[in-house]
Design an enzyme around this catalytic site. Structure first.
Site, mmCIF file in Angstrom:
data_model
loop_
_atom_site.group_PDB
_atom_site.id
_atom_site.type_symbol
_atom_site.label_atom_id
_atom_site.label_comp_id
_atom_site.label_asym_id
_atom_site.label_seq_id
_atom_site.Cartn_x
_atom_site.Cartn_y
_atom_site.Cartn_z
ATOM 1 N N HIS A 126 -6.885 -5.994 2.152
ATOM 2 C CA HIS A 126 -5.776 -5.378 2.875
ATOM 3 C C HIS A 126 -5.205 -6.417 3.837
ATOM 4 O O HIS A 126 -5.957 -7.121 4.528
ATOM 5 C CB HIS A 126 -6.273 -4.236 3.780
ATOM 6 C CG HIS A 126 -6.777 -3.021 3.087
ATOM 7 N ND1 HIS A 126 -6.024 -1.887 2.924
ATOM 8 C CD2 HIS A 126 -7.983 -2.737 2.551
ATOM 9 C CE1 HIS A 126 -6.738 -0.951 2.323
ATOM 10 N NE2 HIS A 126 -7.938 -1.440 2.092
ATOM 11 N N ASN A 182 -12.766 -3.703 2.587
ATOM 12 C CA ASN A 182 -13.727 -2.608 2.658
ATOM 13 C C ASN A 182 -14.645 -2.697 1.447
ATOM 14 O O ASN A 182 -14.200 -3.006 0.344
ATOM 15 C CB ASN A 182 -13.005 -1.261 2.686
ATOM 16 C CG ASN A 182 -12.149 -1.094 3.935
ATOM 17 O OD1 ASN A 182 -12.530 -1.558 5.010
ATOM 18 N ND2 ASN A 182 -11.005 -0.448 3.810
ATOM 19 N N HIS A 213 -10.108 -5.523 -3.289
ATOM 20 C CA HIS A 213 -8.765 -5.733 -2.744
ATOM 21 C C HIS A 213 -8.870 -6.193 -1.301
ATOM 22 O O HIS A 213 -9.741 -5.753 -0.553
ATOM 23 C CB HIS A 213 -7.907 -4.468 -2.832
ATOM 24 C CG HIS A 213 -8.562 -3.215 -2.342
ATOM 25 N ND1 HIS A 213 -9.522 -2.546 -3.079
ATOM 26 C CD2 HIS A 213 -8.418 -2.511 -1.188
ATOM 27 C CE1 HIS A 213 -9.928 -1.484 -2.399
ATOM 28 N NE2 HIS A 213 -9.284 -1.438 -1.246
ATOM 29 N N ASP A 266 0.847 -1.189 0.000
ATOM 30 C CA ASP A 266 0.000 0.000 0.000
ATOM 31 C C ASP A 266 0.890 1.249 0.000
ATOM 32 O O ASP A 266 1.890 1.315 0.710
ATOM 33 C CB ASP A 266 -0.908 -0.008 1.243
ATOM 34 C CG ASP A 266 -2.067 0.957 1.118
ATOM 35 O OD1 ASP A 266 -3.211 0.484 0.990
ATOM 36 O OD2 ASP A 266 -1.831 2.189 1.148
HETATM 37 P P1 AMP Z 1 -9.764 1.177 0.413
HETATM 38 O O1 AMP Z 1 -9.941 2.465 1.160
HETATM 39 O O2 AMP Z 1 -10.132 -0.044 1.169
HETATM 40 O O3 AMP Z 1 -10.436 1.242 -0.960
HETATM 41 O O4 AMP Z 1 -8.206 1.045 0.175
HETATM 42 C C1 AMP Z 1 -7.528 1.563 -0.918
HETATM 43 C C2 AMP Z 1 -6.070 1.531 -0.582
HETATM 44 O O5 AMP Z 1 -5.340 1.636 -1.783
HETATM 45 C C3 AMP Z 1 -5.603 2.667 0.336
HETATM 46 O O6 AMP Z 1 -5.009 2.107 1.518
HETATM 47 C C4 AMP Z 1 -4.582 3.417 -0.512
HETATM 48 O O7 AMP Z 1 -3.491 3.893 0.235
HETATM 49 C C5 AMP Z 1 -4.174 2.357 -1.531
HETATM 50 N N1 AMP Z 1 -3.731 2.857 -2.811
HETATM 51 C C6 AMP Z 1 -4.394 3.699 -3.641
HETATM 52 N N2 AMP Z 1 -3.687 3.918 -4.764
HETATM 53 C C7 AMP Z 1 -2.554 3.166 -4.655
HETATM 54 C C8 AMP Z 1 -1.405 2.960 -5.485
HETATM 55 N N3 AMP Z 1 -1.294 3.565 -6.673
HETATM 56 N N4 AMP Z 1 -0.427 2.136 -5.046
HETATM 57 C C9 AMP Z 1 -0.537 1.523 -3.832
HETATM 58 N N5 AMP Z 1 -1.590 1.667 -3.008
HETATM 59 C C10 AMP Z 1 -2.584 2.486 -3.405
#
Ligand code: AMP
Ligand code: ZN
Length: 114
Positions: A102, A87, A100, A30
């Site tokens: 986490h 989420n 995704h 992340d």
């Molecule tokens: P969510 O809020 O569950 O949709 O999580 C999305 C996650 O994706 C967040 O923790 C962001 O920090 C992560 N994220 C978004 N864009 C990127 C990226 N380009 N590379 C790595 N992580 C990302």
């Protein structure tokens, strides 16, 4: 899917620090880690969220979770544990509309979520 950041990571259009890749999934760190270990496991196929997954994708859902736990164990976080989070949509706190998992570990994590 056009304009999906995780589809762009899956296709290589946007770079990511990858831990694992095979034909159907990808795991990468992340970009804003919330714990010492924080990575995401995504299907390469665009599935918007877990609640919109199809029955035909149930095997893929299992494979994603299996890979998430394998990577957490391989990274050495089995002893103290980890959190596996999906989420979903607005109330679930989803900000990237591509499914995704986490994986967070390396510190005690609070409960319940805020
Ligand atoms: P969510 O809020 O569950 O949709 O999580 C999305 C996650 O994706 C967040 O923790 C962001 O920090 C992560 N994220 C978004 N864009 C990127 C990226 N380009 N590379 C790595 N992580 C990302
Ligand atoms: Zn996507």
């Amino acid at each position: 899917m056009k304009d999906c950041v995780f589809c762009k990571i899956a296709s290589g259009e946007i770079p990511a620090k990858k831990l694992y890749e095979d034909g159907e999934m990808l795991a990468f760190y992340d970009m804003e880690p919330k714990a010492p270990l924080h990575f995401l496991v995504i299907p390469k196929k665009h599935i918007p969220n877990v609640m919109e997954a199809e029955e035909s994708e149930s095997g893929l859902l299992g494979a994603l979770l299996w890979r998430a736990q394998k990577l957490a164990v391989e990274a050495g976080f089995e002893k103290n544990g980890a959190r596996f989070v999906i989420n979903c949509k607005e109330d679930g706190g989803q900000t990237v509309p591509h499914l995704h998992i986490h994986v967070l570990s390396g510190r005690p994590l609070g409960w319940p979520p805020g």
